[in-house]
Structure formats: C-alpha cells, structure tokens
Design a protein around this motif. Structure first.
Motif, PDB file in Angstrom:
ATOM      1  N   ASN A  39       0.818  -1.140   0.007  1.00 49.01           N
ATOM      2  CA  ASN A  39       0.087   0.071   0.070  1.00 49.01           C
ATOM      3  C   ASN A  39       0.827   1.214   0.146  1.00 49.01           C
ATOM      4  O   ASN A  39       1.750   1.366   0.670  1.00 49.01           O
ATOM      5  CB  ASN A  39      -1.083  -0.022   1.166  1.00 49.01           C
ATOM      6  CG  ASN A  39      -1.962   1.158   1.240  1.00 49.01           C
ATOM      7  OD1 ASN A  39      -2.059   1.816   0.306  1.00 49.01           O
ATOM      8  ND2 ASN A  39      -2.882   1.073   2.358  1.00 49.01           N
ATOM      9  N   LYS A  51     -11.488  -2.820   8.445  1.00 51.06           N
ATOM     10  CA  LYS A  51     -12.607  -3.397   7.556  1.00 51.06           C
ATOM     11  C   LYS A  51     -13.219  -4.742   7.920  1.00 51.06           C
ATOM     12  O   LYS A  51     -14.172  -5.234   7.832  1.00 51.06           O
ATOM     13  CB  LYS A  51     -12.411  -3.449   6.241  1.00 51.06           C
ATOM     14  CG  LYS A  51     -11.387  -3.997   5.747  1.00 51.06           C
ATOM     15  CD  LYS A  51     -11.084  -4.477   4.099  1.00 51.06           C
ATOM     16  CE  LYS A  51      -9.854  -5.252   3.727  1.00 51.06           C
ATOM     17  NZ  LYS A  51     -10.152  -6.646   4.309  1.00 51.06           N
ATOM     18  N   VAL A 135      -4.207  -0.481  -8.413  1.00 54.38           N
ATOM     19  CA  VAL A 135      -5.307  -0.895  -8.082  1.00 54.38           C
ATOM     20  C   VAL A 135      -5.520  -0.166  -6.862  1.00 54.38           C
ATOM     21  O   VAL A 135      -5.010   0.243  -5.834  1.00 54.38           O
ATOM     22  CB  VAL A 135      -5.129  -2.482  -7.317  1.00 54.38           C
ATOM     23  CG1 VAL A 135      -6.855  -2.954  -6.705  1.00 54.38           C
ATOM     24  CG2 VAL A 135      -4.692  -3.398  -8.374  1.00 54.38           C
ATOM     25  N   GLN A 137      -8.597   0.919  -3.647  1.00 57.41           N
ATOM     26  CA  GLN A 137      -9.642   0.083  -2.832  1.00 57.41           C
ATOM     27  C   GLN A 137      -9.903   1.070  -1.667  1.00 57.41           C
ATOM     28  O   GLN A 137      -8.784   1.766  -1.083  1.00 57.41           O
ATOM     29  CB  GLN A 137      -8.862  -1.088  -2.493  1.00 57.41           C
ATOM     30  CG  GLN A 137     -10.276  -2.179  -1.678  1.00 57.41           C
ATOM     31  CD  GLN A 137      -9.740  -3.677  -1.484  1.00 57.41           C
ATOM     32  OE1 GLN A 137      -8.904  -3.729  -1.088  1.00 57.41           O
ATOM     33  NE2 GLN A 137     -10.649  -4.395  -1.801  1.00 57.41           N
ATOM     34  N   ASP A 138     -11.083   0.935  -1.228  1.00 55.99           N
ATOM     35  CA  ASP A 138     -11.417   1.998  -0.113  1.00 55.99           C
ATOM     36  C   ASP A 138     -12.783   1.291   0.508  1.00 55.99           C
ATOM     37  O   ASP A 138     -13.420   0.462   0.001  1.00 55.99           O
ATOM     38  CB  ASP A 138     -11.840   3.277  -0.724  1.00 55.99           C
ATOM     39  CG  ASP A 138     -11.743   4.430   0.534  1.00 55.99           C
ATOM     40  OD1 ASP A 138     -11.054   4.206   1.540  1.00 55.99           O
ATOM     41  OD2 ASP A 138     -12.267   5.497   0.281  1.00 55.99           O
ATOM     42  N   TRP A 139     -12.965   1.637   1.816  1.00 56.19           N
ATOM     43  CA  TRP A 139     -14.031   1.005   2.424  1.00 56.19           C
ATOM     44  C   TRP A 139     -14.514   1.992   3.146  1.00 56.19           C
ATOM     45  O   TRP A 139     -14.234   2.619   4.141  1.00 56.19           O
ATOM     46  CB  TRP A 139     -13.618  -0.266   3.402  1.00 56.19           C
ATOM     47  CG  TRP A 139     -12.902  -1.201   2.921  1.00 56.19           C
ATOM     48  CD1 TRP A 139     -11.628  -1.382   2.367  1.00 56.19           C
ATOM     49  CD2 TRP A 139     -13.568  -2.582   2.442  1.00 56.19           C
ATOM     50  NE1 TRP A 139     -11.470  -2.629   1.637  1.00 56.19           N
ATOM     51  CE2 TRP A 139     -12.772  -3.408   1.791  1.00 56.19           C
ATOM     52  CE3 TRP A 139     -14.919  -3.097   2.632  1.00 56.19           C
ATOM     53  CZ2 TRP A 139     -12.998  -4.577   1.483  1.00 56.19           C
ATOM     54  CZ3 TRP A 139     -15.253  -4.155   2.068  1.00 56.19           C
ATOM     55  CH2 TRP A 139     -14.057  -4.946   1.489  1.00 56.19           C
ATOM     56  N   GLU A 185     -17.556  -1.809   0.119  1.00 56.00           N
ATOM     57  CA  GLU A 185     -16.380  -1.595  -0.637  1.00 56.00           C
ATOM     58  C   GLU A 185     -16.363  -0.692  -1.859  1.00 56.00           C
ATOM     59  O   GLU A 185     -17.284  -0.850  -2.571  1.00 56.00           O
ATOM     60  CB  GLU A 185     -15.772  -2.937  -0.806  1.00 56.00           C
ATOM     61  CG  GLU A 185     -14.457  -3.213  -1.722  1.00 56.00           C
ATOM     62  CD  GLU A 185     -13.953  -4.454  -2.086  1.00 56.00           C
ATOM     63  OE1 GLU A 185     -13.137  -4.812  -2.559  1.00 56.00           O
ATOM     64  OE2 GLU A 185     -15.036  -5.346  -2.050  1.00 56.00           O
ATOM     65  N   SER A 187     -13.629   0.041  -5.436  1.00 57.67           N
ATOM     66  CA  SER A 187     -12.428  -0.675  -5.791  1.00 57.67           C
ATOM     67  C   SER A 187     -12.232  -0.205  -7.570  1.00 57.67           C
ATOM     68  O   SER A 187     -13.564  -0.126  -7.993  1.00 57.67           O
ATOM     69  CB  SER A 187     -12.076  -2.235  -5.799  1.00 57.67           C
ATOM     70  OG  SER A 187     -13.225  -2.775  -6.366  1.00 57.67           O
ATOM     71  N   HIS A 188     -11.233  -0.104  -7.869  1.00 55.51           N
ATOM     72  CA  HIS A 188     -11.047   0.222  -9.284  1.00 55.51           C
ATOM     73  C   HIS A 188      -9.500  -0.372  -9.771  1.00 55.51           C
ATOM     74  O   HIS A 188      -8.693  -0.045  -8.861  1.00 55.51           O
ATOM     75  CB  HIS A 188     -11.092   1.662  -9.531  1.00 55.51           C
ATOM     76  CG  HIS A 188     -11.232   1.864 -11.033  1.00 55.51           C
ATOM     77  ND1 HIS A 188     -11.888   1.356 -11.958  1.00 55.51           N
ATOM     78  CD2 HIS A 188     -10.032   2.597 -11.825  1.00 55.51           C
ATOM     79  CE1 HIS A 188     -11.359   2.045 -13.423  1.00 55.51           C
ATOM     80  NE2 HIS A 188     -10.377   2.510 -13.058  1.00 55.51           N
ATOM     81  N   ASP A 221      -8.980   1.298   5.618  1.00 49.33           N
ATOM     82  CA  ASP A 221      -8.091   0.592   4.922  1.00 49.33           C
ATOM     83  C   ASP A 221      -8.159   1.310   3.401  1.00 49.33           C
ATOM     84  O   ASP A 221      -8.257   0.175   2.352  1.00 49.33           O
ATOM     85  CB  ASP A 221      -8.458  -0.800   4.939  1.00 49.33           C
ATOM     86  CG  ASP A 221      -8.289  -1.462   6.280  1.00 49.33           C
ATOM     87  OD1 ASP A 221      -7.372  -1.244   6.971  1.00 49.33           O
ATOM     88  OD2 ASP A 221      -9.197  -2.312   6.675  1.00 49.33           O
ATOM     89  N   SER A 222      -7.984   2.537   3.199  1.00 53.58           N
ATOM     90  CA  SER A 222      -7.965   2.864   2.018  1.00 53.58           C
ATOM     91  C   SER A 222      -6.456   2.500   1.220  1.00 53.58           C
ATOM     92  O   SER A 222      -5.543   2.258   2.001  1.00 53.58           O
ATOM     93  CB  SER A 222      -7.867   4.492   1.877  1.00 53.58           C
ATOM     94  OG  SER A 222      -9.056   4.888   2.366  1.00 53.58           O
ATOM     95  N   SER A 223      -6.341   2.200   0.047  1.00 56.66           N
ATOM     96  CA  SER A 223      -5.086   1.662  -0.561  1.00 56.66           C
ATOM     97  C   SER A 223      -5.003   2.008  -2.080  1.00 56.66           C
ATOM     98  O   SER A 223      -5.925   2.282  -2.725  1.00 56.66           O
ATOM     99  CB  SER A 223      -5.031   0.168  -0.408  1.00 56.66           C
ATOM    100  OG  SER A 223      -6.035  -0.681  -1.047  1.00 56.66           O
TER     101      SER A 223
END
Length: 233
Positions: A39, A51, A135, A137-139, A185, A187-188, A221-223
């Motif tokens: 990350n 998360k 990639v 990702q976020d929650w 969630e 994501s992209h 947990d953003s990444s």
C-alpha cells in the motif's frame, strides 16, 4: 552485493516478465523500497478502524451538544491533506408554510494524498512500457446519514502533477429505506493507461451531519497498490 545481484533479486522478487529493467536504475534502492504489492498510501486508517471489524455504532445522547457546530471528525489525519465544506441547509421536501425547529447541517470532509510513484521506488520504463496495474480500494461506513455520503476521485497524473492521463470517479447513491450499518467496498483497477504516469492523486469525501451532536461517516483501509502484473491486451 553487486548491482547485477540486486537486479537479480528484484527479478526474482516480482517476476516481471517482459518489463524493461535498465542497468541505470539503483536496484538496491528499488529492492529495499519494495514498491510493488504494498500500500503506497500513508496512514490508510486514520480513525483507527479495520474493515474486518464492524464499524462502530453511532453514539446517541439525550443531552444536546452545547456550543458551535462541529464539522471535524475525530482521528489522526497525518499524511492527508484535509478540507471541510459546510453545505447549505437542505429544505427540499419540506411543505410550504411548515414550521421547522431544527434541521441537520451537513458537511463534506475531504482527504487527499498524492503518491509519487518514482519516489516510492518505481522506475520510468516500468510505468511507461510495462504499465503495471494500479489497484484502488476503499471501505466506507454505511452511515445512512444521507442518500449521498461518499465520493471518490482518483487521477493518474503526469510528471507536471497536473496532466490527467486517466481518472476514475465514484459517487454512489445510498439506499436508506431500511437500516443497514456495514462497510461498503469501492475498488477500481487502472490498466493500459498509457505512458507518462508519475503520480496518483487519491481524493475521497465523506459526509457528516450535525444536529444536537456530531455524526460522521468514517472509512478504513484505503489503498493504492501497484501490482507486478500487466493486463493482457
């Protein structure tokens, strides 16, 4: 260890078949930075949440909060550039002539980071020719404060930090018809984005409300992760 041996260790670590790995790159620094598969965002959970655990239930109080409204959620936001946008009162849906004693005051809390891909250990030939997957990702918490509580805007930027090579935006509409309080969630995957990418701008906004107390929408947990893989054309 020689430069050639450090390069071999990088090749063994990530198996970048087809990626250009020039001798001019400091492979010792690349190996130690380990830019692939980790990350690249700093402080990805400033609320101290995960998360894998349910989001905390909002605190209810029968005692109205005294003093001016609060628009800043609690947390350690080091590593983030933050901002607050207080929104006008929403009077839609209120019948003409109705007497309203109080309305919630909504606000957006924005958090932004700009990831310098080369500073994190990636090299130009990898980004321009191999174009590894990036990639996102976020929650975010299903707070049900409003039908729009979350926005995400991610841009892949050129070396000047202003040229947008690719971007992705999320602005979901929430279903508030029945109670639900979970993590959602987002994501992209960026792939085949073309040469020139040097920065990733990650910006998300979460809606909060104030009515006799402060109620926030939190995230965890953003990444931003660069994968040692390339999408087949």
């Amino acid at each position: 260890m020689s430069a050639a041996e450090w390069k071999q260790r990088c090749e063994a670590e990530w198996s970048l078949q087809g990626a250009t790995m020039p001798d001019s790159v400091d492979w010792k620094s690349v190996y130690e930075a380990k830019p692939l598969g980790r990350n690249l965002l700093k402080n990805p959970s400033p609320h101290g949440l995960c998360k894998d655990n349910p989001p905390p239930e909002p605190e209810q109080s029968d005692v109205p909060r005294r003093g001016p409204p609060c628009f800043q959620p609690e947390g350690d936001f080091s590593g983030w550039t933050t901002g607050i946008e207080v929104l006008p009162y929403d009077t839609s849906g209120i019948p003409a002539g109705a007497v309203i004693c109080q309305l919630p005051r909504y606000s957006w809390f924005s958090m932004e980071q700009v990831v310098d891909l080369k500073a994190e250990g990636l090299w130009e030939e990898l980004l321009d020719e191999f174009q590894p997957e990036i990639v996102i990702q976020d929650w975010y918490e299903e707070s049900q404060l409003h039908n729009h509580i979350y926005q995400l805007h991610v841009k892949l930027l050129g070396a000047d930090k202003s040229t947008v090579i690719s971007e992705h935006t999320v602005n979901p509409t929430e279903d508030c018809s029945s109670y639900s309080h979970t993590w959602k969630e987002v994501s992209h995957v960026f792939s085949g984005y073309g040469p020139g990418v040097r920065y990733v701008q990650f910006l998300h906004r979460l809606k909060n409300s104030f009515l006799n107390g402060f109620y926030s929408t939190v995230f965890a947990d953003s990444s931003v992760i660069v994968k040692p893989t390339k999408t087949s054309s």
